[in-house]
Design a protein around this motif. Structure first.
Motif, PDB file in Angstrom:
ATOM      1  N   THR B 196       3.433  19.738  -2.994  1.00  0.00           N
ATOM      2  CA  THR B 196       3.001  20.500  -4.030  1.00  0.00           C
ATOM      3  C   THR B 196       4.247  21.056  -4.562  1.00  0.00           C
ATOM      4  O   THR B 196       5.258  21.721  -3.944  1.00  0.00           O
ATOM      5  CB  THR B 196       2.110  21.748  -3.838  1.00  0.00           C
ATOM      6  OG1 THR B 196       0.896  21.290  -3.220  1.00  0.00           O
ATOM      7  CG2 THR B 196       1.862  22.644  -4.916  1.00  0.00           C
ATOM      8  N   ASP B 235      -5.727  31.466  -5.214  1.00  0.00           N
ATOM      9  CA  ASP B 235      -6.666  30.489  -4.788  1.00  0.00           C
ATOM     10  C   ASP B 235      -6.142  29.136  -5.093  1.00  0.00           C
ATOM     11  O   ASP B 235      -6.254  28.220  -4.298  1.00  0.00           O
ATOM     12  CB  ASP B 235      -7.761  30.855  -5.407  1.00  0.00           C
ATOM     13  CG  ASP B 235      -8.460  32.117  -4.714  1.00  0.00           C
ATOM     14  OD1 ASP B 235      -7.839  32.668  -3.679  1.00  0.00           O
ATOM     15  OD2 ASP B 235      -9.412  32.588  -4.980  1.00  0.00           O
ATOM     16  N   ARG B 238      -2.966  28.038  -3.262  1.00  0.00           N
ATOM     17  CA  ARG B 238      -3.255  27.673  -1.891  1.00  0.00           C
ATOM     18  C   ARG B 238      -3.940  26.368  -1.745  1.00  0.00           C
ATOM     19  O   ARG B 238      -3.739  25.776  -0.778  1.00  0.00           O
ATOM     20  CB  ARG B 238      -3.958  28.839  -1.380  1.00  0.00           C
ATOM     21  CG  ARG B 238      -3.040  30.135  -1.165  1.00  0.00           C
ATOM     22  CD  ARG B 238      -3.976  31.297  -0.716  1.00  0.00           C
ATOM     23  NE  ARG B 238      -3.166  32.534  -0.409  1.00  0.00           N
ATOM     24  CZ  ARG B 238      -3.765  33.954  -0.564  1.00  0.00           C
ATOM     25  NH1 ARG B 238      -4.771  34.007  -0.942  1.00  0.00           N
ATOM     26  NH2 ARG B 238      -2.849  34.821  -0.084  1.00  0.00           N
ATOM     27  N   ALA B 239      -4.865  26.279  -2.614  1.00  0.00           N
ATOM     28  CA  ALA B 239      -5.891  25.013  -2.507  1.00  0.00           C
ATOM     29  C   ALA B 239      -4.800  23.728  -2.602  1.00  0.00           C
ATOM     30  O   ALA B 239      -5.024  22.667  -1.667  1.00  0.00           O
ATOM     31  CB  ALA B 239      -6.718  25.035  -3.392  1.00  0.00           C
ATOM     32  N   VAL B 241      -1.760  23.431  -1.901  1.00  0.00           N
ATOM     33  CA  VAL B 241      -0.884  23.469  -0.633  1.00  0.00           C
ATOM     34  C   VAL B 241      -1.717  22.933   0.508  1.00  0.00           C
ATOM     35  O   VAL B 241      -1.137  22.218   1.346  1.00  0.00           O
ATOM     36  CB  VAL B 241      -0.075  24.718  -0.494  1.00  0.00           C
ATOM     37  CG1 VAL B 241       0.707  24.580   0.798  1.00  0.00           C
ATOM     38  CG2 VAL B 241       0.746  25.116  -1.552  1.00  0.00           C
ATOM     39  N   ARG B 242      -2.998  23.460   0.637  1.00  0.00           N
ATOM     40  CA  ARG B 242      -3.717  23.279   1.635  1.00  0.00           C
ATOM     41  C   ARG B 242      -3.826  21.647   1.772  1.00  0.00           C
ATOM     42  O   ARG B 242      -4.084  20.936   2.755  1.00  0.00           O
ATOM     43  CB  ARG B 242      -4.835  23.888   1.672  1.00  0.00           C
ATOM     44  CG  ARG B 242      -4.816  25.179   2.317  1.00  0.00           C
ATOM     45  CD  ARG B 242      -6.309  25.958   2.267  1.00  0.00           C
ATOM     46  NE  ARG B 242      -6.234  27.254   2.215  1.00  0.00           N
ATOM     47  CZ  ARG B 242      -7.034  28.022   1.219  1.00  0.00           C
ATOM     48  NH1 ARG B 242      -8.068  27.581   0.771  1.00  0.00           N
ATOM     49  NH2 ARG B 242      -7.032  29.411   1.151  1.00  0.00           N
ATOM     50  N   LEU B 267       1.334  32.382   0.076  1.00  0.00           N
ATOM     51  CA  LEU B 267       0.984  31.130   0.810  1.00  0.00           C
ATOM     52  C   LEU B 267       1.012  31.202   2.186  1.00  0.00           C
ATOM     53  O   LEU B 267       0.242  30.986   3.282  1.00  0.00           O
ATOM     54  CB  LEU B 267       1.809  30.109   0.380  1.00  0.00           C
ATOM     55  CG  LEU B 267       1.803  29.344  -1.051  1.00  0.00           C
ATOM     56  CD1 LEU B 267       2.913  28.488  -1.459  1.00  0.00           C
ATOM     57  CD2 LEU B 267       0.425  28.880  -1.127  1.00  0.00           C
ATOM     58  N   ASP B 270      -1.483  33.582   4.231  1.00  0.00           N
ATOM     59  CA  ASP B 270      -2.813  33.041   4.207  1.00  0.00           C
ATOM     60  C   ASP B 270      -3.097  32.343   5.407  1.00  0.00           C
ATOM     61  O   ASP B 270      -2.538  31.060   5.440  1.00  0.00           O
ATOM     62  CB  ASP B 270      -3.081  32.366   2.598  1.00  0.00           C
ATOM     63  CG  ASP B 270      -4.511  31.736   2.809  1.00  0.00           C
ATOM     64  OD1 ASP B 270      -5.463  32.606   3.273  1.00  0.00           O
ATOM     65  OD2 ASP B 270      -4.869  30.552   2.623  1.00  0.00           O
ATOM     66  N   ASP B 272      -5.392  30.221   6.622  1.00  0.00           N
ATOM     67  CA  ASP B 272      -5.944  28.870   6.372  1.00  0.00           C
ATOM     68  C   ASP B 272      -4.751  27.954   5.716  1.00  0.00           C
ATOM     69  O   ASP B 272      -4.679  26.766   5.901  1.00  0.00           O
ATOM     70  CB  ASP B 272      -7.166  28.892   5.346  1.00  0.00           C
ATOM     71  CG  ASP B 272      -8.219  29.443   5.979  1.00  0.00           C
ATOM     72  OD1 ASP B 272      -8.314  29.465   7.392  1.00  0.00           O
ATOM     73  OD2 ASP B 272      -9.271  30.045   5.345  1.00  0.00           O
ATOM     74  N   THR B 273      -3.910  28.517   4.923  1.00  0.00           N
ATOM     75  CA  THR B 273      -2.733  27.732   4.252  1.00  0.00           C
ATOM     76  C   THR B 273      -1.748  27.613   5.268  1.00  0.00           C
ATOM     77  O   THR B 273      -1.214  26.547   5.439  1.00  0.00           O
ATOM     78  CB  THR B 273      -2.168  28.541   3.138  1.00  0.00           C
ATOM     79  OG1 THR B 273      -3.380  28.842   2.223  1.00  0.00           O
ATOM     80  CG2 THR B 273      -1.047  27.486   2.282  1.00  0.00           C
ATOM     81  N   LEU B 277       0.124  24.133   6.922  1.00  0.00           N
ATOM     82  CA  LEU B 277       1.648  23.704   6.516  1.00  0.00           C
ATOM     83  C   LEU B 277       2.432  22.811   7.264  1.00  0.00           C
ATOM     84  O   LEU B 277       2.332  22.686   8.595  1.00  0.00           O
ATOM     85  CB  LEU B 277       2.461  24.932   6.536  1.00  0.00           C
ATOM     86  CG  LEU B 277       2.587  25.757   5.106  1.00  0.00           C
ATOM     87  CD1 LEU B 277       3.311  26.998   5.253  1.00  0.00           C
ATOM     88  CD2 LEU B 277       2.777  25.071   3.874  1.00  0.00           C
TER      89      LEU B 277
END
Lengths: 322, 323
Positions: B196, B235, B238-239, B241-242, B267, B270, B272-273, B277
Motif C-alpha cells: 500500500t 478505517d 487500515r483495510a 494495509v491489512r 496503523l 491498531d 488488527d493491522t 504487517l
C-alpha cells in the motif's frame, strides 16, 4: 439625552452588580470554589455600563480576559456566569470555558477572550455581518491599552475604516497592560490618537464617569448605525485590583498614591452622587439596589453550587457541529 | 466526462456554492476570474493584506450567520494569523460550549516543487491537525478538489482547504452537476495486493505513476488517498494495509510530527493491522531542511519517484514473508 430615573437606577444597579460579582469572584477563588484565573473588572464599571446602555439586544460585543463586566452589562445571566466559574454544566459554556471564555450569543455577547487583542478581528467579522444584514446593528469591541500594541488592533482599525464597518472600538485604558504602565508601552498615552491614522473619530472620555462614557459611546454607536463607519473611543480608567490572580491575589506593585487618587474617583460613588444631587434616586432607593444585588449574587452562587459538574463522558461534546 | 484543471475545479466549487447560498461571502487580496461581476462587491471582498483580521473576521461573520470563505492565498501567509487560527478558530465552538456554529472555510495553497524557496514551499498541515478543532481537506485530483471544497463550504465548522501548488494546472475528469465528495472519506485510487502506498496531494499522482512502473516488475501496488486529514479515515487506510501487509507513506512535509507520522501511528496502534504487517512502516518525506531555491537542491529536498520505489523495494525486502 437626559437619563430618566429608571435608566439611572438600571445603570447604577448594573455597575454595583459588576463590582460585587468580581469582589465575590475573588473571594470564591481564594476559597477554592472556583478555578483557574480571575481578572477583576472592579473600578472600570463605568466603561462597560456606559457603552452597553446604548445597545439593543441585536447589537454585539466582543470582550477580553477581564470580561465579567462586559457580560453583565450586555445582559448575560449572572447565574449562568457563576455556574461557568464553578465549572458546572449549567454554565454558559457547560463548564468548558471558565472565566476567560464566557459568551452568550443569545444576547450578542460574542465571548471573552484569553488573548490580548484576539477579539478585535472577531468583532470586525460581526460588524461585517451586521453591515451585510443592513438592519442597523452595531458591534462594540472592548479591549485594553495593552491590545493597542498588538498588530490585530491596527489591522482591525484599518479594515474597519476602509470598509466603513458599523463598529465602535472601545479601549479601556486602565493604565496598565498586565503589570506594565501605559507610558512604558506607548509613545503616546492617548490610545485614541491612533484614530487619526485610520481617518476615523477618536474620542477620549473619562472612563470613570458613566454618563460621559454613555454620551460619547452614544455618538459613536449612532454614527455606526447611520452607516458612517467606525469610531475609536478611549475610556481612561483604572483597575482597583491586580491584573490576575490564581490561588491568591498577587502583591500590589503600583504606587499607593496613584491607587488612592483613582479610588477617589470611584465611578459608582460618582453616579450615586449625581443621582442624589439630581433628585433622581434617594439614599433608601440606592440602599435597596445594593440589597437586591447581594440577594441576586447569593442566588447565583446557590444556582452554581446546585448545578452538577460535567460528566467526563461528555468531554468530546461540542467539538464539531453537525 | 469533461476534463478541467485542479484550479478551475476549485473556482467552480466556490461559484456553484455562492449561487446556491447567498450567505456565502469570499474575502481575499485577489481572485481568479471576475467573481465580482456575478456576485457583486458586497459578497466578493478585496481585502487589505491583513491575514490576522481576515481570519478572525471569518469567525465573527460565521458566528453571526454568514458562511465566509477566507483565502490566505499561500499557507505561509496564514502564519501571520496564528492567534486567530490556533487560539480562536480551532477552539471557539468548544470553549463556548457549542452555543454557536462557525461555518468558515480557509483556503490556501501548499507545497513546494515550483521554485518558491524556503518560506513559500511549506506543507504545514500537521500543525493544524494537532489543534483538534479544525477539519482539514487535502485533495489530489480536480474532481476531489471540487467535491471536497464544496463539502467544506457546506460544513458548519472551520475547515482548512490545503490546495497543492503543483497540482494547480493538472487536469482530470470532473463530473457535471452538483459533485460532492464527503469530508472524512479516503479513497483507494488504485487497487493492488503487495504494497500500500498512502500518498498525500501531489504524491498521490506520483504514487500512481510508480505503481504503473512497478507493474513491469511484477509488483502490485495499492494507492490510498486519505483526501481529508481531519477527520482521518483510518478505517480505509487500515483495510488496505491489512490486505497488503506493507505500507509506504509519502508526503512532501518533513517527517517529524507529520501527517505521515500520524498515519503510521494509526496503523501500528491498531492491533488488527499491526498483527498482519509483514514489514516495518516506511515514510518517504521531505528532508528536514528549509526548501532551497536552486532546482537541483529543491529536487534533493523533496521526495521523488525513485525515493518511493526505493521504499517499496525496502518494505518488500524487509518482509518477514516473501512476496
Amino acid at each position: 439625552m437626559a437619563l430618566d430615573k429608571a435608566q439611572l437606577a438600571q445603570m447604577l444597579r448594573t455597575m454595583i452588580l459588576i463590582r460585587e460579582f468580581d469582589e465575590l469572584a475573588i473571594q470564591l477563588r481564594v476559597a477554592g470554589k472556583i478555578y483557574g484565573a480571575v481578572h477583576p473588572y472592579v473600578g472600570q464599571e463605568a466603561v462597560a455600563v456606559g457603552v452597553c446602555s446604548n445597545f439593543k439586544v441585536s447589537d454585539r460585543v466582543t470582550s477580553t480576559h477581564r470580561g465579567h463586566g462586559h457580560c453583565i452589562a450586555k445582559g448575560a445571566d449572572i447565574r449562568r456566569m457563576m455556574a461557568e466559574l464553578f465549572g458546572r454544566v449549567d454554565g454558559y459554556c457547560k463548564g468548558k470555558g471558565g472565566s476567560m471564555h464566557i459568551a452568550d450569543f443569545a444576547v450578542g455577547m460574542l465571548g471573552a477572550n484569553g488573548i490580548v487583542g484576539g477579539g478585535l478581528p472577531i468583532a470586525c467579522g460581526a460588524a461585517l455581518a451586521a453591515q451585510l444584514e443592513g438592519k442597523g446593528d452595531v458591534t462594540v469591541c472592548f479591549f485594553g491599552d495593552g491590545a493597542a500594541a498588538e498588530g490585530e488592533f491596527h489591522e482591525a482599525l484599518n479594515i474597519a475604516s476602509v470598509w466603513k464597518l458599523p463598529i465602535v472600538f472601545v479601549c479601556e485604558n486602565n493604565q496598565y497592560a498586565a503589570n506594565n504602565a501605559v507610558a512604558v508601552q506607548h509613545p503616546r498615552v492617548d490610545i485614541a490618537a491612533h484614530a487619526g491614522a485610520y481617518q476615523i473619530p477618536g474620542v477620549v472620555a473619562d472612563g470613570n464617569d458613566v454618563l460621559e462614557v454613555y454620551a460619547a459611546a452614544g455618538d459613536a454607536v449612532a454614527r455606526a448605525r447611520r452607516g458612517e463607519g467606525p469610531s475609536l473611543l478611549e475610556g481612561k480608567t483604572y483597575r482597583w485590583h491586580f491584573h490576575a490572580m490564581r490561588a491568591t491575589p498577587p502583591p500590589e506593585t503600583r504606587p499607593s498614591d496613584e491607587i488612592a487618587s483613582w479610588k477617589a474617583r470611584d465611578p459608582i460613588a460618582r453616579l450615586e452622587q449625581h443621582a442624589l444631587g439630581a433628585g433622581a434616586l434617594s439614599a433608601a432607593e440606592m440602599s435597596a439596589i445594593r440589597e437586591r444585588v447581594k440577594a441576586d449574587l447569593d442566588d447565583a452562587v446557590a444556582f452554581a453550587e446546585a448545578s452538577p459538574f460535567p460528566d467526563p463522558k461528555d468531554l468530546l461534546v461540542d467539538m464539531f457541529a453537525e | 466526462m469533461r476534463e478541467i484543471s485542479f484550479q478551475k475545479a476549485l473556482d467552480e466549487a466556490v461559484a456553484e456554492e455562492m449561487r446556491r447560498d447567498p450567505r456565502i461571502i469570499v474575502m481575499a487580496t485577489d481572485f481568479t476570474g471576475d467573481p465580482v461581476k456575478e456576485f457583486g462587491p458586497a459578497r466578493v471582498r478585496f481585502t487589505p493584506i491583513s491575514e490576522a483580521v481576515l481570519t478572525g473576521m471569518g469567525l465573527g461573520a460565521a458566528g453571526c450567520g454568514f458562511r465566509p470563505i477566507v483565502n490566505w492565498r499561500m499557507v505561509t501567509f496564514s502564519f501571520v494569523a496564528m492567534d486567530q487560527i490556533v487560539n480562536q478558530a480551532s477552539k471557539i465552538r468548544y470553549m463556548f460550549g457549542g452555543q454557536a456554529d462557525f461555518p468558515v472555510t480557509y483556503r490556501c495553497t501548499t507545497g513546494g516543487g515550483i521554485g518558491l524557496a524556503a518560506q513559500h514551499s511549506q506543507s504545514p498541515y500537521s500543525m493544524w491537525m494537532h489543534l483538534a478543532g479544525l477539519k482539514i481537506i487535502l485533495p489530489s485530483t480536480p474532481a476531489d478538489a471540487k467535491g471536497l471544497l464544496k463539502s467544506a463550504i457546506r460544513d458548519n465548522n472551520p475547515v482548512v482547504s490545503f490546495e497543492c501548488s503543483r497540482l494547480a494546472t493538472v487536469t482530470g475528469p470532473v463530473p457535471d452537476g452538483d459533485h460532492l465528495v464527503p469530508i472524512g472519506v479516503a479513497e483507494v485510487k488504485r487497487a493492488g495486493t503487495d504494497v500500500t502506498i498512502v500518498g498525500l496531494a501531489y504524491y498521490v499522482q506520483e504514487a500512481l505513476a510508480v505503481a504503473e512502473e512497478l507493474v513491469r516488475e511484477g509488483i502490485s501496488i495499492e494507492v490510498v488517498d486519505p483526501r481529508t486529514l481531519v477527520p482521518m479515515d483510518a478505517d480505509t487506510v487500515r483495510a488496505s494495509v491489512r490486505k497488503t501487509g506493507r505500507v509506504v507513506i509519502v508526503d512532501e512535509a518533513p517527517a517529524t510530527c507529520s501527517a505521515a507520522s500520524e498515519i503510521s501511528a494509526l496503523l501500528v496502534e491498531d492491533p488488527d493491522t499491526f498483527r498482519v504487517l509483514k514489514a516495518p512502516v516506511r515514510r518517504v518525506c521531505a528532508v528536514p531542511v528549509p526548501v532551497p531555491y536552486s532546482p537541483p537542491l529543491e529536487r534533493a529536498a523533496l521526495p521523488n519517484r525513485d525515493d518511493i520505489k526505493t521504499a517499496v523495494y525496502a518494505v518488500l525486502k524487509d518482509s518477514l514473508r516473501p512476496v
